[in-house]
Design a protein around this motif. Structure first.
Motif, PDB file in Angstrom:
ATOM      1  N   MET A  36      36.780  46.907  46.709  1.00 23.09           N
ATOM      2  CA  MET A  36      38.034  45.971  46.922  1.00 23.09           C
ATOM      3  C   MET A  36      37.597  45.238  48.191  1.00 23.09           C
ATOM      4  O   MET A  36      37.970  44.158  48.497  1.00 23.09           O
ATOM      5  CB  MET A  36      39.207  46.705  46.817  1.00 23.09           C
ATOM      6  CG  MET A  36      39.755  46.947  45.366  1.00 23.09           C
ATOM      7  SD  MET A  36      41.428  47.269  45.244  1.00 23.09           S
ATOM      8  CE  MET A  36      41.478  48.965  46.255  1.00 23.09           C
ATOM      9  N   THR A  39      34.876  42.855  48.506  1.00 25.22           N
ATOM     10  CA  THR A  39      34.838  41.326  47.486  1.00 25.22           C
ATOM     11  C   THR A  39      36.138  40.647  47.728  1.00 25.22           C
ATOM     12  O   THR A  39      36.365  39.555  47.364  1.00 25.22           O
ATOM     13  CB  THR A  39      34.619  41.826  46.022  1.00 25.22           C
ATOM     14  OG1 THR A  39      35.778  42.661  45.828  1.00 25.22           O
ATOM     15  CG2 THR A  39      33.298  42.573  45.658  1.00 25.22           C
ATOM     16  N   LEU A  41      38.732  41.428  46.083  1.00 20.54           N
ATOM     17  CA  LEU A  41      39.520  41.379  44.914  1.00 20.54           C
ATOM     18  C   LEU A  41      40.611  42.377  45.024  1.00 20.54           C
ATOM     19  O   LEU A  41      40.420  43.633  45.690  1.00 20.54           O
ATOM     20  CB  LEU A  41      38.448  41.917  43.942  1.00 20.54           C
ATOM     21  CG  LEU A  41      37.566  40.584  43.309  1.00 20.54           C
ATOM     22  CD1 LEU A  41      36.376  41.229  42.471  1.00 20.54           C
ATOM     23  CD2 LEU A  41      38.185  39.513  42.832  1.00 20.54           C
ATOM     24  N   GLU A  45      42.088  43.284  39.556  1.00 13.69           N
ATOM     25  CA  GLU A  45      40.863  42.624  39.119  1.00 13.69           C
ATOM     26  C   GLU A  45      39.923  43.691  38.948  1.00 13.69           C
ATOM     27  O   GLU A  45      38.769  43.747  38.309  1.00 13.69           O
ATOM     28  CB  GLU A  45      40.571  41.764  40.250  1.00 13.69           C
ATOM     29  CG  GLU A  45      41.174  40.306  40.092  1.00 13.69           C
ATOM     30  CD  GLU A  45      42.385  40.659  40.817  1.00 13.69           C
ATOM     31  OE1 GLU A  45      43.073  39.452  41.028  1.00 13.69           O
ATOM     32  OE2 GLU A  45      42.845  41.594  41.340  1.00 13.69           O
ATOM     33  N   MET A  46      39.873  44.774  40.093  1.00 12.51           N
ATOM     34  CA  MET A  46      38.651  46.015  40.088  1.00 12.51           C
ATOM     35  C   MET A  46      39.076  46.670  38.838  1.00 12.51           C
ATOM     36  O   MET A  46      37.685  47.162  38.311  1.00 12.51           O
ATOM     37  CB  MET A  46      38.902  46.591  41.315  1.00 12.51           C
ATOM     38  CG  MET A  46      37.569  47.367  41.721  1.00 12.51           C
ATOM     39  SD  MET A  46      36.336  46.464  41.874  1.00 12.51           S
ATOM     40  CE  MET A  46      36.681  45.231  43.065  1.00 12.51           C
ATOM     41  N   GLY A 330      33.118  38.662  44.190  1.00  8.30           N
ATOM     42  CA  GLY A 330      34.368  38.054  44.650  1.00  8.30           C
ATOM     43  C   GLY A 330      34.196  36.582  44.655  1.00  8.30           C
ATOM     44  O   GLY A 330      33.675  36.180  44.147  1.00  8.30           O
ATOM     45  N   SER A 335      29.000  40.961  45.887  1.00  5.44           N
ATOM     46  CA  SER A 335      29.480  42.260  45.360  1.00  5.44           C
ATOM     47  C   SER A 335      29.282  43.230  46.539  1.00  5.44           C
ATOM     48  O   SER A 335      28.350  43.025  47.393  1.00  5.44           O
ATOM     49  CB  SER A 335      28.598  42.649  44.180  1.00  5.44           C
ATOM     50  OG  SER A 335      27.250  42.624  44.494  1.00  5.44           O
TER      51      SER A 335
END
Length: 455
Positions: A36, A39, A41, A45-46, A330, A335
């Protein structure tokens, strides 16, 4: 001093290393948080990347293959002719030193030839050696059997050098190196030779004192040579023991195996490199059918071996989920795996690049414990960077391969089949494998420095 350090590692692992499933859960949490931050995100999303078909369920085929490696290998080994072959090798061991040295030596050779075969062969041999030398430390013996796996990616079934042999494309650039520049490069062979000749004695040097030795109860290893007697009374019994059906099954199986290798040879491909998991499992299966002599006996052998695959079936989806989170990108196309790899690339030069690549691959392997998966993550980063630094493709690729196999020693993922055969837990052997990790890490670092300086 060496024994004290080894004992400290064993105590530390026994105290703190959880069951491999819990290890996978802890890694999941660590990667979830780290990815998290890397990225940008969010948690939703993860979780999506973790549970998606490209994450949690992406290793279903591979999980089945690995379960079959364990089950089919164990079933084959339970056949009388295979037991005799294992006993013939095990009969060379008459004391603790010979038990550890022979087991390690055979395991390294088998894993270099083919990783799927070596993974199960070492554990099966270790159990037979334990019957011959009941005074040997059993956890160290199984650790020695598994330690041969540290050489697999530098051998004939290494997925990265074999992929590079056929050409590897990144964007519009194709990177290629023959096996003479990877597997059979003089420096790779030297490193493999050092591991083969020295590691058996490193393993023996870790053997505990008599007071601290953990032996296996011989009764748990005892096997009778008497074969099970079947009563053949009904038509169904006769079908199950039918030699005609047994022969038909063998003709189908070995007919395809012969066809596969003939076509491989005719295509000019590397036969050893063609030993993928599917064909290895097929060989295991039909050799097992052949050696057991009839289908009923083989069915029973499979039933007895299947319980050892429980850990694989439970844990591999979680590692697939970890891979999904490690590789999800992301908004900026980055990544967590890319960040780790890029960091090591940035601090490298022409000579040190393979060493840093090796170390980065070892780190990434903790979270992406798959040679093919790791190549997919690091190949697109390492190969273009290697070209900029004037590092030949074969050397750069082998640095990833060595790093991938290196940290397998303290990553329970690949140890599960061997542990299933041995009836041990990961914490029983990982303390010893820390020493193997340090030894092989030193061999690889010095080897890649020499590769850059003298070749």
């Amino acid at each position: 001093m060496f024994k004290k350090f080894t004992n400290a590692c064993v105590r530390l692992v026994n105290r703190w290393l959880p069951d491999p499933f819990l290890f996978a859960v802890i890694l999941t949490i660590v990667v979830f948080i780290a990815a998290m931050f890397a990225t940008g995100l969010g948690p939703v999303e993860m979780v999506g990347a973790w549970g998606a078909d490209s994450g949690f369920w992406s290793l279903l085929s591979f999980s089945m293959q690995m379960a079959l490696v364990l089950v089919l290998g164990s079933a084959m080994a339970s056949a009388a002719p295979c037991k005799k072959a294992l006993r013939a090798i095990a009969s060379l061991a008459h004391n603790n030193m010979q038990a550890i040295v022979i087991t390690t030596f055979v395991s390294v050779i088998c894993c270099w030839l083919n990783w799927g075969f070596g993974l199960i062969a070492g554990a099966l041999l270790a159990k037979e050696v334990a019957r011959r030398v009941p005074t040997v430390d059993y956890p160290l013996l199984i650790a020695s059997a598994y330690s041969g796996f540290v050489i697999w990616h530098a051998g004939l079934s290494g997925s990265i050098p074999l992929a590079l042999n056929g050409g590897y494309k990144v964007a519009d650039v194709v990177y290629e190196a023959s096996t003479l520049d990877t597997i059979f490069h003089p420096m790779n062979l030297v490193m493999c030779g050092v591991v083969l000749l020295v590691m058996p004695f490193v393993n023996y040097a870790m053997h505990p004192s008599k007071e601290q030795t953990i032996t296996i109860n011989p009764a748990l290893l005892a096997e009778t040579d008497e074969e099970k007697v079947y009563e053949i009374e009904t038509p169904a019994d006769k079908l199950e023991h039918s030699k005609i059906l047994w022969l038909i099954v063998l003709l189908f199986g070995f007919g395809y195996i012969v066809k596969y290798f003939v076509e491989t040879a005719m295509a000019g491909k590397n036969i050893a490199g063609a030993l993928g998991l599917n064909i290895v499992n097929m060989i295991f299966m039909f050799l097992g059918v052949l050696l057991h002599g009839n289908l009923r006996k083989y069915i029973d052998a499979i039933g007895e071996a299947a319980s050892g695959a429980a850990g694989i079936l439970l844990q591999f989806p979680f590692y697939a989920g970890i891979i999904g989170m490690m590789t999800v990108k992301g908004a900026d196309g980055v990544s967590l795996a890319m960040i780790i790899s890029n960091f090591f690339v940035m601090i490298s030069n022409e000579v040190t690049f393979p060493v840093w690549t090796f170390l980065s691959a070892g780190v990434v392997n903790f979270f992406v414990p798959s040679g093919g998966g790791q190549w997919g993550v690091q190949g697109p980063i390492v190969m273009p960077a290697a070209a900029e630094l004037m590092v030949e493709p074969g050397r750069a690729a082998m640095a990833i391969a060595w790093g991938d196999q290196w940290t397998n020693m303290i990553q329970p993922f690949w140890a599960l089949p061997a542990l299933g055969v041995a009836g041990l837990k990961a914490r029983n052997i990982m303390g010893y494998l820390i020493i193997v990790l340090l030894f092989t890490g030193l061999v690889a670092c010095l080897g890649f420095l020499a590769w850059g300086l003298f070749f």
